[in-house]
Structures are given as structure tokens and as C-alpha cells.
Design a protein around this motif. Structure first.
Motif, PDB file in Angstrom:
ATOM      1  N   ARG A  55       1.216  -2.487   0.001  1.00  0.00           N
ATOM      2  CA  ARG A  55       2.520  -1.610   0.428  1.00  0.00           C
ATOM      3  C   ARG A  55       3.287  -2.436   1.555  1.00  0.00           C
ATOM      4  O   ARG A  55       4.514  -2.265   1.598  1.00  0.00           O
ATOM      5  CB  ARG A  55       2.072  -0.240   0.837  1.00  0.00           C
ATOM      6  N   ALA A  56       2.609  -2.981   2.675  1.00  0.00           N
ATOM      7  CA  ALA A  56       3.353  -3.848   3.509  1.00  0.00           C
ATOM      8  C   ALA A  56       4.074  -4.722   3.013  1.00  0.00           C
ATOM      9  O   ALA A  56       5.098  -4.952   3.430  1.00  0.00           O
ATOM     10  CB  ALA A  56       2.320  -3.994   4.607  1.00  0.00           C
ATOM     11  N   PHE A  57       3.470  -5.621   2.260  1.00  0.00           N
ATOM     12  CA  PHE A  57       4.304  -6.699   1.450  1.00  0.00           C
ATOM     13  C   PHE A  57       5.451  -6.147   0.799  1.00  0.00           C
ATOM     14  O   PHE A  57       6.624  -6.783   0.917  1.00  0.00           O
ATOM     15  CB  PHE A  57       3.428  -7.400   0.385  1.00  0.00           C
ATOM     16  N   LEU A  58       5.375  -4.972   0.197  1.00  0.00           N
ATOM     17  CA  LEU A  58       6.602  -4.362  -0.741  1.00  0.00           C
ATOM     18  C   LEU A  58       7.619  -4.113   0.320  1.00  0.00           C
ATOM     19  O   LEU A  58       8.841  -4.368   0.046  1.00  0.00           O
ATOM     20  CB  LEU A  58       6.207  -3.072  -1.361  1.00  0.00           C
ATOM     21  N   ARG A  59       7.328  -3.698   1.505  1.00  0.00           N
ATOM     22  CA  ARG A  59       8.196  -3.392   2.466  1.00  0.00           C
ATOM     23  C   ARG A  59       9.183  -4.669   2.832  1.00  0.00           C
ATOM     24  O   ARG A  59      10.386  -4.507   3.190  1.00  0.00           O
ATOM     25  CB  ARG A  59       7.736  -2.493   3.715  1.00  0.00           C
ATOM     26  N   ARG A  60       8.471  -5.511   3.515  1.00  0.00           N
ATOM     27  CA  ARG A  60       8.807  -6.758   3.830  1.00  0.00           C
ATOM     28  C   ARG A  60       9.721  -7.568   2.630  1.00  0.00           C
ATOM     29  O   ARG A  60      10.967  -8.169   2.995  1.00  0.00           O
ATOM     30  CB  ARG A  60       7.564  -7.773   4.348  1.00  0.00           C
ATOM     31  N   ALA A  61       9.108  -7.538   1.550  1.00  0.00           N
ATOM     32  CA  ALA A  61      10.131  -8.304   0.541  1.00  0.00           C
ATOM     33  C   ALA A  61      11.143  -7.597  -0.023  1.00  0.00           C
ATOM     34  O   ALA A  61      12.222  -8.034  -0.083  1.00  0.00           O
ATOM     35  CB  ALA A  61       9.047  -8.455  -0.725  1.00  0.00           C
ATOM     36  N   VAL A  62      11.088  -6.191   0.017  1.00  0.00           N
ATOM     37  CA  VAL A  62      12.326  -5.474  -0.368  1.00  0.00           C
ATOM     38  C   VAL A  62      13.469  -5.596   0.679  1.00  0.00           C
ATOM     39  O   VAL A  62      14.539  -5.801   0.304  1.00  0.00           O
ATOM     40  CB  VAL A  62      12.018  -3.984  -0.674  1.00  0.00           C
ATOM     41  N   SER A  63      12.846  -5.429   1.916  1.00  0.00           N
ATOM     42  CA  SER A  63      13.803  -5.876   3.316  1.00  0.00           C
ATOM     43  C   SER A  63      14.580  -7.064   2.956  1.00  0.00           C
ATOM     44  O   SER A  63      15.665  -7.137   3.142  1.00  0.00           O
ATOM     45  CB  SER A  63      13.058  -5.381   4.427  1.00  0.00           C
ATOM     46  N   PHE A  64      13.662  -8.026   2.661  1.00  0.00           N
ATOM     47  CA  PHE A  64      14.349  -9.453   2.533  1.00  0.00           C
ATOM     48  C   PHE A  64      15.259  -9.232   1.585  1.00  0.00           C
ATOM     49  O   PHE A  64      16.476  -9.926   1.660  1.00  0.00           O
ATOM     50  CB  PHE A  64      13.135 -10.434   2.287  1.00  0.00           C
ATOM     51  N   ALA A  65      15.202  -8.881   0.360  1.00  0.00           N
ATOM     52  CA  ALA A  65      15.979  -9.017  -0.808  1.00  0.00           C
ATOM     53  C   ALA A  65      17.424  -8.054  -0.283  1.00  0.00           C
ATOM     54  O   ALA A  65      18.300  -8.729  -0.801  1.00  0.00           O
ATOM     55  CB  ALA A  65      15.525  -8.370  -1.791  1.00  0.00           C
ATOM     56  N   VAL A 153      13.699  -7.762  -9.152  1.00  0.00           N
ATOM     57  CA  VAL A 153      12.586  -7.342 -10.021  1.00  0.00           C
ATOM     58  C   VAL A 153      11.393  -7.443  -9.464  1.00  0.00           C
ATOM     59  O   VAL A 153      10.865  -8.316  -8.650  1.00  0.00           O
ATOM     60  CB  VAL A 153      12.472  -8.289 -11.230  1.00  0.00           C
ATOM     61  N   VAL A 154      10.795  -5.980  -9.238  1.00  0.00           N
ATOM     62  CA  VAL A 154       9.564  -5.699  -8.329  1.00  0.00           C
ATOM     63  C   VAL A 154       8.325  -5.732  -9.339  1.00  0.00           C
ATOM     64  O   VAL A 154       8.395  -4.935 -10.241  1.00  0.00           O
ATOM     65  CB  VAL A 154       9.937  -4.559  -7.617  1.00  0.00           C
ATOM     66  N   LEU A 155       7.487  -6.576  -9.079  1.00  0.00           N
ATOM     67  CA  LEU A 155       6.355  -6.533  -9.963  1.00  0.00           C
ATOM     68  C   LEU A 155       5.121  -6.718  -8.993  1.00  0.00           C
ATOM     69  O   LEU A 155       4.358  -7.829  -8.930  1.00  0.00           O
ATOM     70  CB  LEU A 155       6.298  -7.858 -11.073  1.00  0.00           C
ATOM     71  N   THR A 156       4.700  -5.709  -8.232  1.00  0.00           N
ATOM     72  CA  THR A 156       3.806  -5.680  -7.316  1.00  0.00           C
ATOM     73  C   THR A 156       2.554  -4.988  -7.908  1.00  0.00           C
ATOM     74  O   THR A 156       2.544  -3.720  -8.529  1.00  0.00           O
ATOM     75  CB  THR A 156       4.224  -4.968  -5.839  1.00  0.00           C
ATOM     76  N   ALA A 157       1.371  -6.029  -7.858  1.00  0.00           N
ATOM     77  CA  ALA A 157       0.208  -5.381  -8.294  1.00  0.00           C
ATOM     78  C   ALA A 157       0.107  -4.948  -9.687  1.00  0.00           C
ATOM     79  O   ALA A 157      -0.478  -3.858 -10.052  1.00  0.00           O
ATOM     80  CB  ALA A 157      -0.475  -4.389  -7.294  1.00  0.00           C
ATOM     81  N   VAL A 158       0.960  -5.693 -10.473  1.00  0.00           N
ATOM     82  CA  VAL A 158       1.084  -4.830 -11.889  1.00  0.00           C
ATOM     83  C   VAL A 158       0.693  -6.228 -13.068  1.00  0.00           C
ATOM     84  O   VAL A 158      -0.172  -5.785 -14.221  1.00  0.00           O
ATOM     85  CB  VAL A 158       2.292  -4.317 -12.243  1.00  0.00           C
ATOM     86  N   LEU A 185      12.586 -12.244  -7.763  1.00  0.00           N
ATOM     87  CA  LEU A 185      11.245 -11.801  -8.256  1.00  0.00           C
ATOM     88  C   LEU A 185      10.313 -11.597  -6.958  1.00  0.00           C
ATOM     89  O   LEU A 185      10.206 -12.384  -6.190  1.00  0.00           O
ATOM     90  CB  LEU A 185      10.820 -12.952  -9.206  1.00  0.00           C
ATOM     91  N   VAL A 186      10.114 -10.146  -7.056  1.00  0.00           N
ATOM     92  CA  VAL A 186       9.071  -9.723  -5.893  1.00  0.00           C
ATOM     93  C   VAL A 186       7.738  -9.600  -6.426  1.00  0.00           C
ATOM     94  O   VAL A 186       7.733  -8.634  -7.378  1.00  0.00           O
ATOM     95  CB  VAL A 186       9.476  -8.437  -5.198  1.00  0.00           C
TER      96      VAL A 186
END
Length: 274
Positions: A55-65, A153-158, A185-186
Motif C-alpha cells: 500500500r505504501a508503494f502504491l502511494r509513492r508510485a501513484v504520486s510519482f505518476a 496502468v496499476v498492477l500492484t500485487a496481481v 506501468l506501476v
């Protein structure tokens, strides 16, 4: 987030989305999910921390994008809703953010639709990652993503819920081929080679759920970014991706990889249109 091979609201089998919800201390899970999660956590208690690290990575990566000017987010395998989802992370960077959440599980879709209170900003679509063409058409048509403009395109833990027979590398390639230059691509993925014994034991437990788990080695996770420009620091253990100033408790025990890639600007692109 988990990609179930079985349709319907199954309560007689553990479901990875509900197990993940339990790892995050959520309430959308059943006794059978908590029991399976306990079997995972007994030999590998770090799995709960890995869920929070994801979840923390998602926040950082989406903020970066969002900081790169991307305003559209396609989150595939969104899972059960929790605080700090993709749209919430993006809107912290820009009020112009909009998102499409895709999943193939009826329970996930029902929760996502019930909690979607952002008309025009967040859309929910049913789609199967193993059928990326139809998924993209629905994201463009019913949900209004404009693939002529950059999309994250977000593919976290899938992707670790797709077997090699599902050809996940081709799936990712088709998804990114449909996006405009400058898209991102995240991605995060359970690692097979950081703590191999823990990964194997966890995969054994997930064999009894609605979605088996397929950990992959670093070289295989890097291969998902073929044709993209990897953002520094590349594909790395999940707690270390652009987290230099953040506390990383037990990061050395977390066996997930994460990375972000950008689609180079220039060149032709083909894909669905709204």
C-alpha cells in the motif's frame, strides 16, 4: 490484488482478496479467510508487513505518476476497498485525477460500487486480466479513459496470480501497447528469490484458495517492463522503492519486488478509443 479464477461469491474457499483485507486489519473477510491467513502468517509473519508495504508503494508510485503529469489511472485487480486507494493517492497530487477500477470478482465489484462517491472521477468496471483486449475496451468505452493521453496502468500485487500458462508478460505488453507515450506501468509482485522457502510455503497455502500464487524471480519481474524506461531505482525490494527518507522496519524480510516504467515518447501507438 488477487485475481480469482472462480466466479461467484464463494464463502466455502479462502479468497486472496479477503485474506489481503485481513492482513490490512480490514473487516471484509470470513473465518475461512482468517484461518488461511493464519496458515500463511505462522511461518511467514512478515506477510502482513508486506501488505502494508505494498500500500505504501502504491502511494509513492501513484504520486510519482501524477507528478509526471499523468491524470488517468487504470487500476486492475483493485481488490476490496481500503483507505488510501489509487484515486485518493492521485488526488493528493492533482484535483484533475480520475480512475477506473477493474476486477473480476463480484464481491470486490459490489464493494467498490457501493463506496464509489466520486461521480465522474472514479468508475468501476468488470474485467478479466486474462482478456486484456475486452478489459481495455470497457475501460475506454464505459468508463471513459482516453487512451490518446497518458495513463498509469496499476498492477500492484496481481500478476503473481497469473500462471506462466496465462502468459502474463504478453498481458502486460498488450495493456501498455494500448497506452499513449508518456504512460506508466506501476507494478509489484511476490518474489521467488528473496526468501525462497517462505515464498514456496505461502504458495502452497494459496493453492487451496480461489487463486493460486506464482512467485517470480527478479529477472522475470524485470521482463514485464520490456519496452519501457525503468524509473530509478529500477525493480527493487518493495520497501526500498524511492523510500530513502522513510522508516523501513523489517524491510530485509519482505519478499516482494516493485518498480515503475514509463512508455517512451514518440512512436506509433494503437489501442482502444473512447
Amino acid at each position: 490484488m488477487p485475481w480469482s479464477r472462480l466466479s461467484g461469491l464463494r464463502s466455502d474457499l479462502p479468497h486472496p482478496a479477503r485474506m489481503y483485507d485481513h492482513y490490512l486489519n480490514g473487516k471484509n473477510n470470513f473465518a475461512i479467510d482468517r484461518s488461511a491467513a493464519a496458515d500463511v502468517l505462522a511461518p511467514a509473519p512478515e506477510v502482513r508487513g508486506m501488505a502494508f508495504a505494498n500500500r505504501a508503494f502504491l502511494r509513492r508510485a501513484v504520486s510519482f505518476a501524477a507528478g509526471c503529469g499523468i491524470r488517468q489511472f487504470l487500476d486492475i485487480g483493485v481488490g476490496l476497498p481500503t483507505a488510501g486507494d489509487t484515486y485518493e493517492c492521485a488526488v493528493l497530487a492533482t484535483e484533475e485525477a480520475r480512475a477506473v477500477y477493474v476486477d473480476n470478482d463480484p464481491l470486490v465489484l459490489a464493494h467498490a460500487r457501493a463506496l464509489s462517491t466520486r461521480p465522474g472521477r472514479v468508475h468501476v468496471a468488470e474485467g478479466d486480466l486474462r482478456d486484456p483486449g475486452t478489459l481495455l475496451e470497457r475501460a475506454a468505452g464505459r468508463s471513459g479513459l482516453d487512451f490518446r493521453r497518458p495513463v498509469a496502468v496499476v498492477l500492484t500485487a496481481v500478476l503473481h496470480y497469473l500462471s506462466d500458462a496465462d502468459d502474463p508478460r504478453s498481458v502486460v505488453g498488450e495493456l501498455m501497447a494500448a497506452t499513449a507515450p508518456g504512460s506508466a506501468l506501476v507494478l509489484s509482485h511476490v518474489a521467488a528469490d528473496l526468501r525462497p522457502e517462505a515464498a514456496r510455503a505461502t504458495a502452497e497455502t494459496y493453492r487451496l484458495s480461489t487463486a493460486p500464487l506464482f512467485p517470480r524471480a527478479l529477472r522475470d519481474v524485470r521482463a514485464f517492463f520490456t519496452g519501457l524506461s525503468l524509473v530509478e531505482p529500477g525493480v527493487v525490494p518493495i520497501s526500498t522503492w524511492r523510500a530513502d527518507r522513510l522508516p523501513r522496519p523489517h524491510a530485509d524480510r519482505q519478499w516482494m519486488y516493485a518498480g515503475v516504467g514509463r512508455k517512451p515518447t514518440g512512436g506509433a501507438r494503437s489501442g482502444p478509443r473512447a
